[in-house]
Structures are given as C-alpha cells and as structure tokens.
Design a protein around this motif. Structure first.
Motif, short mmCIF file in Angstrom:
data_model
loop_
_atom_site.label_atom_id
_atom_site.label_comp_id
_atom_site.label_asym_id
_atom_site.label_seq_id
_atom_site.Cartn_x
_atom_site.Cartn_y
_atom_site.Cartn_z
N LEU A 24 0.49 -3.33 2.96
CA LEU A 24 1.12 -2.57 4.02
C LEU A 24 0.55 -1.17 4.11
CD1 LEU A 24 4.86 -3.52 3.77
CD2 LEU A 24 3.20 -4.17 5.47
N ARG A 25 0.30 -0.58 2.94
CA ARG A 25 -0.03 0.84 2.94
C ARG A 25 -1.41 1.09 3.50
NH1 ARG A 25 0.54 2.47 -2.65
NH2 ARG A 25 -1.57 1.74 -2.60
N ASP A 26 -2.38 0.34 3.02
CA ASP A 26 -3.75 0.56 3.49
C ASP A 26 -4.17 -0.62 4.33
OD1 ASP A 26 -4.29 1.28 0.04
OD2 ASP A 26 -3.48 2.58 1.60
N TRP A 27 -3.64 -0.67 5.53
CA TRP A 27 -3.98 -1.84 6.34
C TRP A 27 -5.39 -1.72 6.86
CZ3 TRP A 27 -5.53 -0.82 11.21
CH2 TRP A 27 -5.10 0.38 11.79
N ASP A 28 -6.01 -2.86 7.05
CA ASP A 28 -7.25 -2.87 7.81
C ASP A 28 -7.34 -4.24 8.45
OD1 ASP A 28 -9.37 -4.77 6.43
OD2 ASP A 28 -8.29 -3.75 4.87
N LEU A 29 -8.15 -4.34 9.47
CA LEU A 29 -8.22 -5.59 10.20
C LEU A 29 -9.49 -6.36 9.93
CD1 LEU A 29 -6.62 -4.54 13.58
CD2 LEU A 29 -5.64 -5.92 11.80
N TRP A 30 -10.26 -5.93 8.93
CA TRP A 30 -11.49 -6.67 8.63
C TRP A 30 -11.17 -8.07 8.11
CZ3 TRP A 30 -15.75 -5.15 10.55
CH2 TRP A 30 -16.06 -3.79 10.67
N GLY A 31 -10.25 -8.12 7.15
CA GLY A 31 -9.91 -9.40 6.57
C GLY A 31 -9.45 -10.41 7.60
#
Lengths: 173, 313
Positions: A24-31
């Motif tokens: 939640l804290r360090d979201w990214d959309l690469w995955g």
C-alpha cells in the motif's frame, strides 16, 4: 534496477500475504502491467485458421482486467474506504500473480493432451490460485473498510478474480 | 464541498515519489492524483532506497546514503519540484471543481452508505416483500436517512453489483451453451444498459406528463429499476442448474415479488399521501397516477423475462 527489486519485493508480499503495508505504501503499477501483459499474451488464442471462437484477444483481457480493477476501486471509494485510487489498483493488479502462475501451470498441463483428468487438475489448480488471489487482496483491501462493510467491498473482488479464473480455465490452445 | 470522509488534504505534493524514479520529467501533473478519489493517502515520505534524485536528468554518479542532502542542495530541482507540485495542485482543483458538475459525487455517496446487514435484509425483501409492513422512508430533519439505517431507502450498491453479476452470469450461461465470445459480454452489457436508460427516460417522461409532484429523483429511479437484476440473476442461475423448469419457477416467483415490491414502494412516492394510506381518492389525477404505478411495476417482469429467456435453453 531498484524498481525491479521493488516489484520483486511486492511479488513476494503477494505470495506470502502478511500484515504488511509495503504494497500500500509504495505503490507502483509496473507489476500489474507486467502481469497483465503476460496473462494477455498467454491467453491469446493462436488463431492461425482465422476464426476467433473461444479465446479472448489481447485487448479484451487487458480491458477486462483494467476496467474491472477501476470498477472495484470506485466501489470501494464510494463505500467510504480510505484507500487511494492507485493504491487499490496496485493491490488488485499484484494479486493477479497467483492466477498468472495458474495460467502457466495450465499451459504445461495442456501439453499433455486434453481429457477429463486433465480438466480436473486444471480446475483444482485454478480454484486454489483463485482462492489465494482473493485472500491476498482482501488481506490488503479489507483493512481500509469498517468491519460492517468488508463483505460488500470483497464481493466485487471475488467477481473480478472469478472472471479471470474463468478465462484461464476455458482456455484451449 | 467535498465529502468529509476522504482522508488526504487537497494539494498534498507528492514528495515521496520523486526521489525514487530514475528519470522523471519535472512537470507531470498527470502523475499527481487529480481528483478527490485519487488522493494519495499513503504515508511514509522517506524511502529506504539509496536515492538517485535526478529529476532533470542530471546524473548523480553514486547513490548517497541519505537521499535528502543532494536532493535539496540543488536549487534547480527544488524549484522544479515546487513548480510541479503547484501545477498538480492547480490541476486537482480544476478537476474537482468541474467533476461535481457532471457526476454528483456527494449525492452518490449517500446511495452507497450501506452495510452488510442492510444488503442482506434488502435482498430478502426483494425476494419476499409480502410480510413487510412499513414502507415509508424515515426522514431526519428534511433529509432522508442513509440506507444503512432504514431498509426502505434506495441504494445503488445492490443495483450496480446486480448489474455486473448479471452480465457475468449471462457470459457464463452463454459459455455453457458454447455460444460465448468475449465481445458478447460487451453486447449484453450495452443492451441491458440501453434498456435501463430507455426505462428511466420513459418513466421520467410520463411522470412529467402526468405532472406528479414527487420527490423521486432520477438516481432513486435508477436504483429502483436496478433491483430487478437480482431476480434475473437468481432465475438464470437456477436455470443453469435445473433447466427450464427451475428457471420458470424462480423467475415467476421473482417477477411477482418485484411487482409487489415496486407497487408498494412507488405508491408512496407517486400517489398522493391520502391514497397511499389506502383511502380511495376520486379524481382523474389519482387514477392516472395509479395507472402509471401499475404500468411501471408491470414493465419489470416483462423486462426480466425479455432479458433472460435467451440465456436459458
């Protein structure tokens, strides 16, 4: 390199869902993007004969995944959850990982030819991975809702992963 | 006026994202969350990575242990960051101002103020409305009470979820008949949506023509019309399991229930107060209103059958 490590760390968090805030804290959309592209590539019907019956096209899988995730996020926000839009997208995208693994396994199993036993194995694998996905995502998402609304926020997630599992299960090369 | 429930304050600059990306262009208002839905409520402004803060593409050759010192020491990146965050805040305000014009977000939030107990009871009411006595929506100082507190209040969660489930169940039903392809799902979805829109427009038009003074808003109407999808889902699922007989039985039961539900609910909204209490009031206007209520209620079973019969063979 650092982003790759972050993505890998999040994959680990999905596979062993613990009470941690890393997703939640360090979201990214690469995955989610990697997973979605992999899933869509594998689900494509190899329609060399030109007819498109059965398998979804690449764009259809993409649309289903991303619109489904957006709908679930909107629902969660409207129900009054305190999770942000992209955080929710991130969690839902990463929790497709078990189903992608199921797709790989199904592909391998299908190499051995089709038949009822084959189908049973695939059904079992997909069911287990589906349960894993739902449990992993509810572990992250349900915390953002008050307890009397958790089931309401989880139901669309259940539907979403059910659709993806259905697409995986009915895939025939 | 933004809903008080959402956490993050407006215009929070997204400091924590900048040190982490390797080569992020400076002004990216699209990266910031431009809507109150998209507020970034994640905390932790510090990152554990050995930061490479090079927003302008200036290379820092080695990752430093503390990412803050080289970052803030560069006045260009400082200014750029400030500019970017002010752009983001400006964009966010603009979208927030305009989105309320098209989608009444705070009104929508009322319809989603539900909880599991309410959903359970409402589903039970939709299937078995015969024993329920009091159909009035309770008010609290001129505003209707949230659905969580009153089972008679309409909500949008059930219709929305029922609609989506209906589309998926339709896809399932078509799949078991080997007639499935993913674009059929889209076709089902758009045709059901078109019928819903048609219904809403027709009812609004007739309400206008009959000059009824009612507090039935459009969203209320959409909510009421969406309740029939629950019965449709039940019918199709039973039809998949038990064949046509099961489908007709369950669909018949749900049709009658929805008919009774709609009549009892709409009676309070459309008909005059006196008529709603059961006292027959003479006059053409009340007759017209009664016919309108009956017509709306009768249209529901018809549509339920129309939208599902081709799914069950």
């Amino acid at each position: 390199m650092r982003d790759l490590k972050a993505v890998g760390k999040k994959f680990m968090h999905v596979l062993y869902p613990r009470k941690s805030n890393a997703l939640l804290r360090d979201w990214d959309l690469w995955g989610p993007l990697i997973l979605c592209v992999t899933l869509a590539l594998m689900l494509q019907k190899s329609s060399v004969d030109g007819e498109k019956d059965g398998g979804p096209q690449f764009a259809e899988v993409f649309v289903v995944v991303w619109f489904g995730a957006v709908t679930i996020t909107l629902n969660s926000k409207l129900l009054g959850g305190n999770i942000s839009f992209f955080q929710s997208l991130c969690v839902l995208g990463y929790c497709i990982l078990p189903l992608t693994v199921a797709m790989l396994i199904c592909r391998l199993v299908l190499l051995a030819g089709q038949g009822p036993i084959n189908f049973m194995i695939r059904l079992f694998v997909v069911a287990v991975m589906f349960a894993w996905s739902v449990i992993a995502s509810t572990a992250f998402l349900a915390d953002s809702q008050p307890p009397n609304r958790k089931a309401l926020a989880v139901y669309p997630v259940f539907l979403f992963y059910f659709v993806i599992s259905w697409m995986i299960l009915t895939f025939t090369p | 006026m933004h809903a008080a429930g959402l956490a993050a304050p407006a215009g929070t600059p997204r400091l924590r994202k900048w040190p982490s990306k390797r080569r992020v262009p400076v002004s990216q208002p699209g990266m910031a969350d431009p809507h109150q839905f998209f507020d970034d409520t994640s905390s932790a402004p510090t990152r554990g990575y050995g930061g490479q803060p090079s927003p302008g593409g200036l290379g820092y050759p080695s990752p430093s242990s503390s990412h803050e010192a080289p970052f803030l020491a560069d006045p260009m990146s400082n200014m750029a960051m400030a500019y970017g965050s002010s752009l983001a805040a400006h964009g966010k305000e603009l979208v927030d101002k305009n989105i309320d014009r098209f989608i009444p977000v705070t009104k929508l939030k009322y319809y989603f103020a539900v909880d599991t107990v309410y959903v359970g009871k409402k589903l039970g009411l939709l299937v078995f409305p015969y024993l329920h006595q009091d159909w009035e929506v309770q008010y609290q100082q001129d505003t209707p009470v949230a659905p969580r507190f009153d089972i008679n209040a309409p909500d949008l969660y059930i219709p929305a979820m029922a609609f989506i489930t209906y589309i998926l169940v339709a896809g399932l039903a078509l799949g078991t008949q080997d007639r499935f392809s993913p674009d059929l799902l889209g076709l089902q979805a758009s045709s059901a949506l078109a019928w819903l829109t048609l219904e809403v427009v027709a009812i609004l038009l007739s309400l206008y023509l009959v000059t009824v003074n009612t507090d039935l808003t459009t969203i209320d109407l959409v909510a009421f019309l969406g309740y029939k999808y629950v019965g449709m889902i039940g019918g199709v699922l039973v039809g998949l399991l038990f064949g046509k007989i099961g489908y007709y039985l369950v669909l018949g039961w749900c049709c009658v229930s929805i008919f009774v539900f709609m009549i009892r609910t709409l009676r309070l909204k459309i008909l005059a107060q006196a008529a709603a209490e059961g006292v027959p009031v003479r006059g053409a206007r009340n007759q017209l209103r009664m016919y309108l209520t009956m017509a709306v209620a009768a249209a529901q079973p018809l549509l339920m059958y129309w939208l599902t019969f081709h799914l069950v063979r």
